[in-house]
Design an enzyme around this catalytic site. Structure first.
Site, PDB file in Angstrom:
ATOM      1  N   ASP A   1       0.875  -1.159   0.000  1.00 52.75           N
ATOM      2  CA  ASP A   1       0.000   0.000   0.000  1.00 52.75           C
ATOM      3  C   ASP A   1       0.920   1.218   0.000  1.00 52.75           C
ATOM      4  O   ASP A   1       2.112   1.128   0.284  1.00 52.75           O
ATOM      5  CB  ASP A   1      -0.930  -0.029   1.221  1.00 52.75           C
ATOM      6  CG  ASP A   1      -2.151   0.843   0.994  1.00 52.75           C
ATOM      7  OD1 ASP A   1      -3.176   0.629   1.666  1.00 52.75           O
ATOM      8  OD2 ASP A   1      -2.096   1.739   0.122  1.00 52.75           O
TER       9      ASP A   1
HETATM   10  C1  GLC Z   1      -4.287   4.307  -0.234  1.00 49.83           C
HETATM   11  C2  GLC Z   1      -5.205   3.114  -0.040  1.00 49.83           C
HETATM   12  C3  GLC Z   1      -5.168   2.144  -1.177  1.00 49.83           C
HETATM   13  C4  GLC Z   1      -4.969   2.921  -2.470  1.00 49.83           C
HETATM   14  C5  GLC Z   1      -3.566   3.505  -2.442  1.00 49.83           C
HETATM   15  C6  GLC Z   1      -3.313   4.409  -3.657  1.00 49.83           C
HETATM   16  O1  GLC Z   1      -3.680   4.647   0.958  1.00 49.83           O
HETATM   17  O2  GLC Z   1      -5.090   2.397   1.179  1.00 49.83           O
HETATM   18  O3  GLC Z   1      -6.407   1.424  -1.178  1.00 49.83           O
HETATM   19  O4  GLC Z   1      -5.110   2.051  -3.598  1.00 49.83           O
HETATM   20  O5  GLC Z   1      -3.312   4.214  -1.247  1.00 49.83           O
HETATM   21  O6  GLC Z   1      -4.120   5.538  -3.582  1.00 49.83           O
END
Ligand code: GLC
Length: 678
Positions: free
Chosen positions: A222
């Site tokens: 993430d």
């Molecule tokens: C965010 C989310 C994830 C998302 C990523 C990119 O923090 O937790 O679901 O796809 O970052 O935005």
């Protein structure tokens, strides 16, 4: 198709491939490797507009995934993925960072609107079709957030303390099921699991995800979830997102010092190169096969099937245009005088409905809403009055008079991305006190009251539910919400949605253990008893149970048959009769109970479901299959799934707490597969 040769890459170039080039693109190794573009989100393309960094391109705001799951329609899940894929192709995104398959362990979680269910089987079934819908069109996916990321509060630090059975039977299960669709990537979560960050948790990423669940794609982090690049590579994380300044330096230093071997780097680089090759191979197959209008129409259709009718006392819905044309008279006439009905729609949401919760899952749509009250007037021909929220403060007595003069008062109410959003949890599952007061006061001055609830997860309605005649859970139903809702309220379409999460009576009724007050750990000592599994075991009443939803039609169940097809393979068939004069779609559910096991097991578990259109007075025979996974539990004695011989009960019905059909079957596997037989 170009196969990359590792030998042509320097160590620095290889290490650079293990983190993003920026927020949304993989690295190109000095032009030696093609790059891959990734983009959010689960309910539509949320792609950053490079010209205007803070802005995203507009796209179709589909119903959010909790509404998609409330359709219980797996064909729609596939179409949903394919629809978003068209916008990815159009905009040049190669991988959609979705679906989110985390289990709704608490209705407080700020991202529940992005997820499918409290039940792992529903979540897994929807994940499979969603992924197939995108990947069959050549767009990759990222099944997220792996794993046990079930609340947003302090998501980057609070460790989810989960035992092995709960992990496998509840939290990993949707990921395990999603493997059927061969997702291109999996995204690891922010949180530690059992004390080790998911991004550096070798047991979770390698032993479990790759080894036990059979995942052979790329694992990305993430955004910002990597704390230690060396430990991330050791744990077999392949791609750290977004770009991590110093990633190359730290990794090359670790190789030079011997902390990491170049082979460990190469194994991760292989995964990145395989993803690039897969993406390049998919590009020529991609084609946009829908127009913006067609995508919008699908969003409407999915919302129609995912909005849930919870209460309809006296059949106040569907709304009709004139008195008597539906066999129901107005209050003030005996024989259907044909006079125009009067409706009062009270609330600003009618004109600007909530479409989604907040965060990376929110889609910027260009679609211009037609007000709900306008659509109701068009569809019924009735006289429809509307007032916005702020009218209340200026002239609340005037509201009462309008309500009193109407046949039905309709109150769209709830919240959106200001209350439910990524990065935080709700503190309450009620509407605000002011909103509850407004419902009670306006209902006290109305002949009949219909409340339309906009929220991304369960709402405690106990303070006002008895004061109103009908309740519709709209959810965050995307840009098609007003067209869908007006069609349902006016009877052009029939409700067929059912809840995929329990609506408890109050927050106090939900599982509240867990918070160890140390701010460091969330103790999952509810174990496998999550959602309806918990309320069943606790013997608690709920407001609306998992799997519940009303229709204008009425269905009756009969004729349950259980046919053995193999040691643990059975065909379950049953008849559903539509005993009403209205066509409808019924979501029938099949639950399994292990009558006596050597381990504790839930009262019952959903193991099959079917959604079937049934015409007035038609009887349809539904057939579903049960297999090994329908009876197995995860054995921590063997570290694998295991079925005990013995009796199992089968329950069939239209909701987890309305199961009119009951049967039983016996599993008799060869004795040498059994342990601790009594
Ligand atoms: C965010 C989310 C994830 C998302 C990523 C990119 O923090 O937790 O679901 O796809 O970052 O935005």
């Amino acid at each position: 198709m170009k196969n990359y040769d590792l030998k042509k890459l320097t160590l620095e170039e290889k290490c650079a491939l293990l983190t993003g080039a920026n927020g949304w693109q993989t690295d190109g190794a000095n032009g030696k490797v093609k790059t891959v573009w990734v983009s959010d989100g689960p309910s539509g393309l949320r792609m950053h507009n490079p010209e205007k960094q803070e802005e995203t391109f507009t796209a179709t705001a589909m119903p959010t995934c909790h509404v998609l799951a409330n359709t219980w329609n797996l064909k729609l899940a596939y179409e949903y993925g394919a629809t978003i894929a068209d916008e990815c192709i159009y905009r040049g995104a190669d991988i959609l960072l979705a679906p989110g398959v985390n289990i709704k362990r608490t209705p407080l979680c700020g991202r529940n609107f992005e997820y499918f269910s409290e039940d792992p089987y529903v979540s897994g079934k929807f994940a499979v079709e969603y992924v197939k819908g995108l990947q069959d069109k050549g767009i990759g996916t990222s099944v997220k957030h792996y794993c046990a990321n079930n609340s947003e509060y302090d998501r980057c630090h609070q460790s989810s303390e989960v035992d092995e059975r709960a992990l496998h039977e509840v939290y990993l299960k949707p990921f395990e099921m999603a493997m059927e669709a061969k997702p291109w990537t999996v995204m690891c979560s922010y949180n530690p699991v059992n004390g080790v960050y998911a991004s550096e948790n070798k047991k979770l990423l390698d032993t479990v995800l790759r080894g036990q669940l059979g995942f052979d794609g790329l694992i990305m982090s993430d955004w910002g979830a990597v704390h230690n690049p060396v430990r991330a590579v050791e744990a077999t994380l392949d791609l750290c997102m977004p770009h991590y300044d110093g990633y190359v330096e730290k990794l090359t230093a670790a190789v030079k010092s011997g902390k990491l071997t170049e082979k460990q780097i190469d194994e991760r680089v292989e995964k990145v190169l395989k993803l690039v090759e897969k993406n390049e191979k998919a590009k020529p197959t991609r084609k946009v096969e829908s127009t913006e209008e067609e995508r919008h129409a699908r969003a409407v259709k999915m919302a129609e099937e995912g909005i849930v009718l919870l209460k309809n006392e006296g059949g106040i819905l569907p709304l009709k245009g004139v008195c008597g044309d539906c066999g129901k008279q107005s209050e003030n006439c005996a024989d259907g005088c044909g006079e125009k009905k009067k409706y009062f729609v009270y609330g600003s949401i009618s004109e600007c409905p909530y479409l989604s919760g907040g965060g990376s899952g929110r889609v910027q749509t260009a679609f211009k809403q037609t007000a709900l009250h306008t659509l109701i007037a068009e569809k019924t021909g009735a006289e429809v009055d509307h007032r916005s929220d702020n009218q209340w403060d200026r002239d609340w007595r005037g509201m009462y008079h309008i309500a009193y003069d109407a046949d039905v008062t309709i109150v769209p109410i709830g919240h959106g991305d200001g209350v439910e959003y990524e990065g935080d949890d709700r503190m309450s599952i009620r509407l605000t006190e002011a909103q509850e007061d407004r419902i009670l006061k306006i209902a006290a001055h109305s002949h009949k009251t219909v409340v339309l609830v906009y929220a991304g997860s369960a709402v405690d309605m106990s303070r006002w539910i008895d004061a109103v005649d009908a309740v519709v859970f709209v959810g965050f139903a995307g840009e098609g919400v007003n067209e869908a809702l007006s069609a349902l309220l006016c009877g052009e379409e029939n409700f067929s949605g059912k809840l995929t999460e329990t609506f408890p009576l109050t927050l106090e009724d939900t599982y509240k253990g867990g918070d160890t007050k140390d701010g460091e750990t969330d103790l999952y000592d509810d174990g496998i008893f999550v959602g309806y599994r918990y309320y069943d075991r606790a013997g608690k009443q709920v407001l609306y149970p998992f799997g519940y939803g009303l229709s204008y039609a009425k269905f009756e169940y009969s004729n349950l048959k259980i046919e053995k097809k193999g040691d643990t393979d059975f065909e379950i068939s049953y008849d559903i009769t539509n005993v009403s004069d209205v066509a409808g779609k019924e979501v029938s559910q099949v639950y399994v109970k292990d009558v006596s096991a050597m381990v504790h097991r839930p009262e019952k578990e959903l193991k099959a479901f079917s959604k079937d259109e049934i015409l007035p007075h038609e009887t349809k025979t539904v057939r579903v299959a049960l297999d090994y996974s329908s009876f197995a539990y995860y054995s921590t004695a063997f570290d694998k799934w295991y079925v005990e011989n013995g009796w199992f009960e089968i329950y069939v019905g239209g909701s987890s707490r309305e199961l009119p059909l009951k049967g039983k079957l016996k599993i008799e596997l060869p004795e040498d597969t059994q342990y601790s037989t009594k």
